[in-house]
Design a protein around this motif. Structure first.
Motif, PDB file in Angstrom:
ATOM      1  N   VAL A 108      39.381 -27.629  62.476  1.00 46.65           N
ATOM      2  CA  VAL A 108      39.989 -27.935  63.772  1.00 46.65           C
ATOM      3  C   VAL A 108      39.219 -27.239  64.895  1.00 46.65           C
ATOM      4  O   VAL A 108      39.040 -27.800  65.977  1.00 46.65           O
ATOM      5  N   LEU A 109      38.712 -26.032  64.635  1.00 50.87           N
ATOM      6  CA  LEU A 109      37.998 -25.257  65.655  1.00 50.87           C
ATOM      7  C   LEU A 109      36.503 -25.574  65.735  1.00 50.87           C
ATOM      8  O   LEU A 109      35.794 -24.954  66.518  1.00 50.87           O
ATOM      9  N   ARG A 110      36.004 -26.505  64.941  1.00 53.39           N
ATOM     10  CA  ARG A 110      34.560 -26.716  64.808  1.00 53.39           C
ATOM     11  C   ARG A 110      33.859 -27.046  66.121  1.00 53.39           C
ATOM     12  O   ARG A 110      32.701 -26.701  66.307  1.00 53.39           O
ATOM     13  N   LYS A 111      34.525 -27.692  67.056  1.00 48.31           N
ATOM     14  CA  LYS A 111      33.872 -28.071  68.316  1.00 48.31           C
ATOM     15  C   LYS A 111      33.931 -26.974  69.372  1.00 48.31           C
ATOM     16  O   LYS A 111      33.219 -27.040  70.357  1.00 48.31           O
ATOM     17  N   ASP A 112      34.796 -25.990  69.161  1.00 50.88           N
ATOM     18  CA  ASP A 112      34.892 -24.846  70.071  1.00 50.88           C
ATOM     19  C   ASP A 112      34.113 -23.697  69.433  1.00 50.88           C
ATOM     20  O   ASP A 112      34.645 -22.904  68.673  1.00 50.88           O
ATOM     21  N   HIS A 113      32.820 -23.631  69.732  1.00 51.72           N
ATOM     22  CA  HIS A 113      31.912 -22.732  69.031  1.00 51.72           C
ATOM     23  C   HIS A 113      32.317 -21.258  69.094  1.00 51.72           C
ATOM     24  O   HIS A 113      32.290 -20.588  68.057  1.00 51.72           O
ATOM     25  N   PRO A 114      32.693 -20.693  70.246  1.00 51.64           N
ATOM     26  CA  PRO A 114      33.080 -19.278  70.245  1.00 51.64           C
ATOM     27  C   PRO A 114      34.290 -18.994  69.357  1.00 51.64           C
ATOM     28  O   PRO A 114      34.298 -18.028  68.591  1.00 51.64           O
ATOM     29  N   LYS A 115      35.307 -19.830  69.430  1.00 52.89           N
ATOM     30  CA  LYS A 115      36.502 -19.610  68.602  1.00 52.89           C
ATOM     31  C   LYS A 115      36.169 -19.807  67.127  1.00 52.89           C
ATOM     32  O   LYS A 115      36.658 -19.071  66.267  1.00 52.89           O
TER      33      LYS A 115
END
Length: 142
Positions: A108-115
Motif C-alpha cells: 500500500v505504501l509502495r508509491k510513497d517512497h519516504p513512508k
C-alpha cells in the motif's frame, strides 16, 4: 474510502485507546461501588491519553511549544488516526484473508517512497530486536 459494511469486522477498536477505555471502565466501576471525594476530584480532571502525551512530546521535539494547545494535539491525533485507519483498510483490500501482514502494508505504501523506506527500516529493526531477544531467552544445556 467507502464505509465498512455490516458483515465486516471493525478495523480499529472503539476509542482507539485501549488503556484509556480500561481506565474509564475502572473509574465507572469504582463510582458505582461508592466513591469518596478524592475519586470524584480525580475524575473531574481532564484525562490525557498515552497517545496524546506522546504527541505532545513529539510536537515539542519538532519545534512546537513545550505545552502545545490541546486543539493542536487533537488535530494531530485525528490526522494520525485517520491515516492509520485508511492504511489498514487499504491493506485489508490487498490481503487475501483476514490477516494483514507487513508485505500488505508495504504494498500500500509502495508509491510513497519516504513512508515505504521508513516502514521497511522499522520492520527490519523489529525483526533484529526479536532475534536478539530470542537468543537471550534460549537456554544452552551442555
Amino acid at each position: 474510502m467507502e464505509p465498512v459494511t455490516g458483515s465486516e469486522r471493525p478495523l480499529l477498536p472503539q476509542g482507539f485507546g485501549g488503556r484509556e477505555e480500561k481506565n474509564k471502565s475502572q473509574k465507572a466501576g469504582s463510582k458505582a461501588q461508592g466513591s469518596n471525594d478524592s475519586e470524584v476530584a480525580e475524575s473531574a480532571e481532564p484525562h490525557i491519553s498515552e497517545l496524546e502525551e506522546n504527541l505532545r512530546e513529539l510536537m515539542y521535539a519538532y519545534g512546537d511549544s513545550a505545552d502545545p494547545l490541546m486543539e493542536s494535539v487533537d488535530l494531530m491525533k485525528s490526522m494520525i488516526t485517520e491515516f492509520v485507519r485508511d492504511l489498514i483498510q487499504d491493506s485489508f483490500k490487498v490481503a487475501s484473508g483476514d490477516v494483514v501482514k507487513f508485505p500488505h502494508i508495504r504494498y500500500v505504501l509502495r508509491k510513497d517512497h519516504p513512508k515505504h523506506y521508513h516502514a521497511k527500516e522499522r520492520y527490519q529493526e523489529y525483526k533484529e530486536a526479536n532475534q536478539s531477544r530470542r537468543k537471550r531467552n534460549t537456554f544452552v544445556t551442555d
